[in-house]
Design a protein around this motif. Sequence first.
Motif, PDB file in Angstrom:
ATOM      1  N   ALA A  37       0.831  -1.204   0.000  1.00 34.69           N
ATOM      2  CA  ALA A  37       0.000   0.000   0.000  1.00 34.69           C
ATOM      3  C   ALA A  37       0.865   1.254   0.000  1.00 34.69           C
ATOM      4  O   ALA A  37       0.389   2.344  -0.284  1.00 34.69           O
ATOM      5  CB  ALA A  37      -0.931   0.009   1.211  1.00 34.69           C
ATOM      6  N   GLY A  38       2.129   1.111   0.325  1.00 37.90           N
ATOM      7  CA  GLY A  38       3.011   2.273   0.320  1.00 37.90           C
ATOM      8  C   GLY A  38       2.887   3.127   1.570  1.00 37.90           C
ATOM      9  O   GLY A  38       3.268   4.280   1.568  1.00 37.90           O
ATOM     10  N   VAL A  39       2.319   2.557   2.618  1.00 39.67           N
ATOM     11  CA  VAL A  39       2.198   3.287   3.876  1.00 39.67           C
ATOM     12  C   VAL A  39       2.903   2.466   4.957  1.00 39.67           C
ATOM     13  O   VAL A  39       2.648   1.272   5.102  1.00 39.67           O
ATOM     14  CB  VAL A  39       0.711   3.497   4.237  1.00 39.67           C
ATOM     15  N   VAL A  40       3.810   3.103   5.681  1.00 37.71           N
ATOM     16  CA  VAL A  40       4.575   2.396   6.709  1.00 37.71           C
ATOM     17  C   VAL A  40       3.765   2.369   8.001  1.00 37.71           C
ATOM     18  O   VAL A  40       3.438   3.427   8.544  1.00 37.71           O
ATOM     19  CB  VAL A  40       5.935   3.089   6.952  1.00 37.71           C
ATOM     20  N   LEU A 105      -5.259  -0.897   1.977  1.00 36.17           N
ATOM     21  CA  LEU A 105      -5.135   0.156   2.993  1.00 36.17           C
ATOM     22  C   LEU A 105      -6.579   0.455   3.349  1.00 36.17           C
ATOM     23  O   LEU A 105      -7.239   1.265   2.721  1.00 36.17           O
ATOM     24  CB  LEU A 105      -4.446   1.378   2.390  1.00 36.17           C
ATOM     25  N   LEU A 106      -7.059  -0.264   4.355  1.00 40.62           N
ATOM     26  CA  LEU A 106      -8.493  -0.403   4.517  1.00 40.62           C
ATOM     27  C   LEU A 106      -8.920  -0.123   5.951  1.00 40.62           C
ATOM     28  O   LEU A 106      -8.375  -0.700   6.886  1.00 40.62           O
ATOM     29  CB  LEU A 106      -8.835  -1.852   4.151  1.00 40.62           C
ATOM     30  N   LEU A 107      -9.891   0.759   6.103  1.00 42.22           N
ATOM     31  CA  LEU A 107     -10.521   0.932   7.406  1.00 42.22           C
ATOM     32  C   LEU A 107     -11.483  -0.233   7.558  1.00 42.22           C
ATOM     33  O   LEU A 107     -12.492  -0.303   6.872  1.00 42.22           O
ATOM     34  CB  LEU A 107     -11.273   2.265   7.474  1.00 42.22           C
ATOM     35  N   GLU A 108     -11.106  -1.181   8.427  1.00 45.02           N
ATOM     36  CA  GLU A 108     -11.857  -2.420   8.474  1.00 45.02           C
ATOM     37  C   GLU A 108     -13.057  -2.324   9.414  1.00 45.02           C
ATOM     38  O   GLU A 108     -14.170  -2.632   9.042  1.00 45.02           O
ATOM     39  CB  GLU A 108     -10.936  -3.550   8.912  1.00 45.02           C
TER      40      GLU A 108
ATOM     41  N   ALA B 150       3.004   7.325  -5.476  1.00 46.35           N
ATOM     42  CA  ALA B 150       2.353   6.117  -5.984  1.00 46.35           C
ATOM     43  C   ALA B 150       1.036   5.825  -5.275  1.00 46.35           C
ATOM     44  O   ALA B 150       0.189   5.117  -5.807  1.00 46.35           O
ATOM     45  CB  ALA B 150       3.287   4.918  -5.826  1.00 46.35           C
ATOM     46  N   SER B 151       0.850   6.370  -4.074  1.00 44.14           N
ATOM     47  CA  SER B 151      -0.346   6.029  -3.301  1.00 44.14           C
ATOM     48  C   SER B 151      -1.547   6.915  -3.619  1.00 44.14           C
ATOM     49  O   SER B 151      -2.650   6.641  -3.161  1.00 44.14           O
ATOM     50  CB  SER B 151      -0.047   6.131  -1.805  1.00 44.14           C
ATOM     51  N   PHE B 152      -1.336   7.991  -4.379  1.00 44.03           N
ATOM     52  CA  PHE B 152      -2.427   8.945  -4.580  1.00 44.03           C
ATOM     53  C   PHE B 152      -2.861   9.022  -6.042  1.00 44.03           C
ATOM     54  O   PHE B 152      -2.131   9.500  -6.905  1.00 44.03           O
ATOM     55  CB  PHE B 152      -1.999  10.340  -4.090  1.00 44.03           C
ATOM     56  N   ASP B 153      -4.052   8.548  -6.314  1.00 43.29           N
ATOM     57  CA  ASP B 153      -4.645   8.674  -7.642  1.00 43.29           C
ATOM     58  C   ASP B 153      -4.976  10.148  -7.874  1.00 43.29           C
ATOM     59  O   ASP B 153      -5.539  10.808  -7.002  1.00 43.29           O
ATOM     60  CB  ASP B 153      -5.925   7.828  -7.679  1.00 43.29           C
ATOM     61  N   ALA B 255      -3.274   0.996 -14.222  1.00 39.94           N
ATOM     62  CA  ALA B 255      -3.407  -0.444 -14.007  1.00 39.94           C
ATOM     63  C   ALA B 255      -3.499  -0.799 -12.524  1.00 39.94           C
ATOM     64  O   ALA B 255      -4.283  -1.640 -12.131  1.00 39.94           O
ATOM     65  CB  ALA B 255      -2.238  -1.172 -14.656  1.00 39.94           C
ATOM     66  N   ILE B 256      -2.686  -0.153 -11.702  1.00 39.88           N
ATOM     67  CA  ILE B 256      -2.701  -0.438 -10.266  1.00 39.88           C
ATOM     68  C   ILE B 256      -3.106   0.816  -9.519  1.00 39.88           C
ATOM     69  O   ILE B 256      -2.388   1.798  -9.506  1.00 39.88           O
ATOM     70  CB  ILE B 256      -1.314  -0.871  -9.756  1.00 39.88           C
ATOM     71  N   GLN B 257      -4.264   0.803  -8.924  1.00 43.78           N
ATOM     72  CA  GLN B 257      -4.680   1.900  -8.044  1.00 43.78           C
ATOM     73  C   GLN B 257      -5.559   1.271  -6.982  1.00 43.78           C
ATOM     74  O   GLN B 257      -6.141   0.227  -7.210  1.00 43.78           O
ATOM     75  CB  GLN B 257      -5.484   2.963  -8.802  1.00 43.78           C
ATOM     76  N   SER B 258      -5.632   1.921  -5.872  1.00 45.49           N
ATOM     77  CA  SER B 258      -6.506   1.398  -4.836  1.00 45.49           C
ATOM     78  C   SER B 258      -7.916   1.303  -5.409  1.00 45.49           C
ATOM     79  O   SER B 258      -8.330   2.148  -6.171  1.00 45.49           O
ATOM     80  CB  SER B 258      -6.496   2.324  -3.626  1.00 45.49           C
TER      81      SER B 258
END
Lengths: 122, 286
Positions: A37-40, A105-108, B150-153, B255-258
């Motif tokens: 997700a790119g979030v640490v 990266l999900l608020l579950e 990369a995390s922000f569309d 192609a890859i996005q949340s």
Amino acid sequence: MHELAVAQALVEQVDAVIRQHGATHASLIRVRIGPLAGVVPELLASAFPLAAAGSRMEHAELDLVAAPVRVRCQTCGVETEAAMNSLICGACGDWHTQVISGDELLLESIELETTSSLPPES
Amino acid sequence: MCDTCGCNLTPGNKHLAFKPVAKGATAVSVLKGLLAKNDDQATHNREHFDRRGILAINLMSSPGSGKTALLEATLTALKDEFTCAVIEGDLETENDAERIRAKGVQAHQIVTGTACHLDAHLVHDALHHMKLDGVDILFIENVGNLVCPASFDLGQHFNVTLLSVTEGDDKPAKYPVMFRAADAMLLTKTDLLAVLDDFDPDKAEAHLRNLANPAPVMQLSARKDLGMDAWLGWLREQLAAQRARVALGQSRRPAIQSDGVKYHSATSPTPPSPGGAQSHATRASS
Ligand SMILES: Nc1nc2c(ncn2[C@@H]2O[C@H](COP(=O)(O)OP(=O)(O)O)[C@@H](O)[C@H]2O)c(=O)[nH]1
Ligand SMILES: [Mg+2]
Ligand SMILES: [Zn+2]
Ligand SMILES: [Zn+2]
Ligand SMILES: [Zn+2]
Ligand SMILES: [Zn+2]
């Protein structure tokens, strides 16, 4: 880093849920987070109190659930665990795979308090 | 059901919602992407582009990989063919935007200050400062950073990630989130390959494939005008495809996005999963 922006987005979302359910505050916030997700997680955990200060979730526990990286092979169909920088099939070695877990990266879920039982102020 | 989380309830996870956990407490299942608000704004931005038939390209790389130089060469090459516009997010100053304007092309500089990435709201604000009618291709030069962008569309149709040959061919393995998001990877400054003995383009491509990424890899030098034809050809092809999609009322996301829909199917609502999800809790009390 962008973890503060992510923490602020989290606070906004949780706040909306608190309001919609007429709750007084949130006591537990569970976030599912994959390495892709790119979030640490550690940075998100330290950014959260800053973003949550003064809100109805400032005393909430933030539970970060680490999602494993898993891929499904488009060639042999097998699902295997993978490393974040090597998403190849663990069975046949092909790189034509699909990530089925590990980029979320999900608020579950959230636990809401519906009566006012705030911890004593310090 | 509320509109924040109701849409994410499926027959499979419905029982989790509103499950009482203690007296005076309620557990609410949300299952929503944390960046949903950014993603909604990005979808809105994409509608702006699609309504006008614009192809939107997000350029990402480390600082100094040659994004602005590539834009300068590209805008010169396409000047008689298409109307282009540029959103610059790379620097705090107007330098990059001025380099673009010197080519006679409309450019808007987003002054990000200390921000390390663009988000969909910043791009939307920029759109309101621009003349979009008649634009064929909009380039967005993201902040030089191989992590956050990369995390922000942003609403783009394609992510193009640059890797200059002075950086090392293992960058895709070191920054998998960024390179997994690439719809095309450009190996830039190839004029320097002759004097560098430690960059192997085949290895860079192999690292990209290890990320299960089928994106085309193009080698070019914007400064020495090498390999530009393949890149320009790719742009022409994508613009034609974009126009065909718009005619059918369709759009395209990188192609890859949340993707909330994907999360629903990929995430089991009851951790721990068989893969052994670990959990660490952090007290957020101040
Ligand atoms: N040798 C060579 N240098 C380049 C090339 N493209 C860019 N550069 C140089 O790399 C530096 C950074 O380029 P710039 O376009 O500003 O990078 P950006 O930060 O990604 O926008 C500048 O000194 C450019 O002259 C190229 O194709 N070959
Ligand atoms: Mg630049
Ligand atoms: Zn950032
Ligand atoms: Zn396989
Ligand atoms: Zn709800
Ligand atoms: Zn708008």
